[in-house]
Design an enzyme around this catalytic site. Sequence first.
Site, mmCIF file in Angstrom:
data_model
loop_
_atom_site.group_PDB
_atom_site.id
_atom_site.type_symbol
_atom_site.label_atom_id
_atom_site.label_comp_id
_atom_site.label_asym_id
_atom_site.label_seq_id
_atom_site.Cartn_x
_atom_site.Cartn_y
_atom_site.Cartn_z
ATOM 1 N N GLY A 16 0.884 -1.294 -0.027
ATOM 2 C CA GLY A 16 0.017 0.009 0.123
ATOM 3 C C GLY A 16 0.769 1.290 0.145
ATOM 4 O O GLY A 16 2.060 1.204 0.414
ATOM 5 N N SER A 265 5.816 4.705 10.032
ATOM 6 C CA SER A 265 5.886 3.669 9.252
ATOM 7 C C SER A 265 4.710 2.743 9.026
ATOM 8 O O SER A 265 3.595 3.373 9.627
ATOM 9 C CB SER A 265 6.707 2.314 9.792
ATOM 10 O OG SER A 265 6.086 1.740 10.740
ATOM 11 N N LYS A 266 4.630 2.059 7.801
ATOM 12 C CA LYS A 266 3.237 1.495 7.459
ATOM 13 C C LYS A 266 2.674 0.724 8.564
ATOM 14 O O LYS A 266 1.416 0.720 8.969
ATOM 15 C CB LYS A 266 3.461 0.419 6.399
ATOM 16 C CG LYS A 266 3.843 1.220 5.113
ATOM 17 C CD LYS A 266 3.913 0.233 3.848
ATOM 18 C CE LYS A 266 4.404 0.856 2.466
ATOM 19 N NZ LYS A 266 4.385 0.142 1.475
ATOM 20 N N ARG A 267 3.625 0.023 9.434
ATOM 21 C CA ARG A 267 2.967 -0.518 10.707
ATOM 22 C C ARG A 267 2.463 0.413 11.931
ATOM 23 O O ARG A 267 1.603 -0.264 12.812
ATOM 24 C CB ARG A 267 4.256 -1.488 11.299
ATOM 25 C CG ARG A 267 4.352 -2.673 10.665
ATOM 26 C CD ARG A 267 5.738 -3.219 10.980
ATOM 27 N NE ARG A 267 6.954 -2.426 11.096
ATOM 28 C CZ ARG A 267 7.791 -2.100 10.293
ATOM 29 N NH1 ARG A 267 7.512 -2.444 9.050
ATOM 30 N NH2 ARG A 267 8.876 -1.343 10.494
ATOM 31 N N ASP A 268 2.810 1.663 11.888
ATOM 32 C CA ASP A 268 2.415 2.281 13.156
ATOM 33 C C ASP A 268 0.901 2.368 12.995
ATOM 34 O O ASP A 268 0.297 2.753 14.178
ATOM 35 C CB ASP A 268 3.114 3.798 12.915
ATOM 36 C CG ASP A 268 4.502 3.722 13.173
ATOM 37 O OD1 ASP A 268 4.679 2.896 14.245
ATOM 38 O OD2 ASP A 268 5.449 4.741 12.682
#
Length: 497
Positions: A16, A265-268
């Site tokens: 994404g 980050s994308k994980r945040d």
Amino acid sequence: MSNNVRVRFAPSPTGGLHIGGVRTALFGYLFAKQNKGSFILRVEDTDQTRFVEGAEEYIVETLNWCGIIPDESPQNGGEYGPYRQSERKADYRKYAEQLVESGNAYYAFDTPEELTAMREKYKTKENPSPQYDKNTRTKMKNSLTLSEAEVKDLLDQNTPHVIRIKVPANEQIQFTDIIRGDIENDSNLLDDKVLLKGDGMPTYHLAVVVDDYLMKVSHVFRGEEWLPSAPIHVLLWKYLGWEKDAPDWAHLPLILKPDGNGKLSKRDGARLGFPVFSLQWEDNKGFKELGFLPDAFINLLAVLGWNDGTEEEIFSMEDLLEKFDVKRINKAGAKFSYEKAVWYNAEWVKRASVDSLLPAIKKELAAAGIVADNKKIKIVLAMVQERISLLPEAVKEMDYFFRKPVQVDTETINKKWSEQHTAFYNELKTIWADTEWTKENLETSFKELISKHEMKMGAVMLPFRIMLVGGKFGPGVFDIASFLGKEEVLERVLVNS
Ligand code: GLU
């Protein structure tokens, strides 16, 4: 640099598109359009191991939703195609070999085991992970250490190999960044990056330079994380003989976590409970699904690292096209705040026309089982618009206009209830049964009755609101009552609550 401005946005379809990527696209787009130039989407898909199915479509949808429409792209084509790097494969080997011939790159035949052994052998306390560079290259199996005949033999036998850049020793590699000004890098700190991989595919470094050249790119906007790669690119532009055509680079500041501690980050998103994607990606809801308007999303992205020098915070795409100025992009990272993002959306919902909001609102209502005709939805929406921050909140704000509230805060009503209230509402119901149903009539008769009963406005108004709405919220109570109509209001006003 030609005076024809061509800005490329070059995402890799590896997942994404994170908001940082969308902001890069936005800034590049604004710059291109301000300069009557072209905005180009180039998909950098040479790393087959990181390729993710559907990611390119996702990027295209994101840009569409944001109104960042490329002039040239894999989808729309253009004069400088193909716009997917995997389809440009033929070009890259030629340039890598040209670099070998000019002495600026070399073939390297080292196996993965040999590379590991090298790292083990030369590791020291000061240098725990030695690189393939000016010090180690002389000890490895490459066209700098082998004879010409040996190299020819190995190539003839199709021995797996890569092509590496030969980074010069003791040079200051210099370039001027649009945002950061003059930047110098010590070549002794760089390693001999792989340019062409064993599978014949270029690495990012080679592909990005070759394509920026062939596509006549004049300006590159990209995240600050690419800054360490820039000196390699500067060398490649020079070694390929294209120095005078090199683009201007703008390395954008990072978008930071809300506490300012490191890159968002994308994980945040999942960890901190807010979106980091524009549209839904896998299990992560995007700004769109959470009820953000594209106008608000663009606005909140634009001010992450940029301002117009005034206190103004609200910018439409049109405003940005007029006011955006690359010189006002900050060098420092920009902290992301979800609360502020929601504030921007509320501002844009307030400013939006009911007609433009209608389709999305209708969808939200339908999902909650509320079906009504457009005319009615628009009347209600106009009343509650300024109370909505995120579009799904429309359900709570609009529900009681179309059906009786499921829950009524009778506790609050009962607490203040007196015989006087019973008398007041009984009489109100009798009067209203014969009142012509206009907001003005309702308000006047209600207030006259309050005086007659010598009651306090708040003491009567609040229970009335709760009976109509279910709780202590909503727009003007007579607006609500006039919309609901006589029958419905008289049904909701319960004297014995
Ligand atoms: N493909 C790189 C990325 O995924 C592009 C970096 C650049 O713009 O040079 O971000």
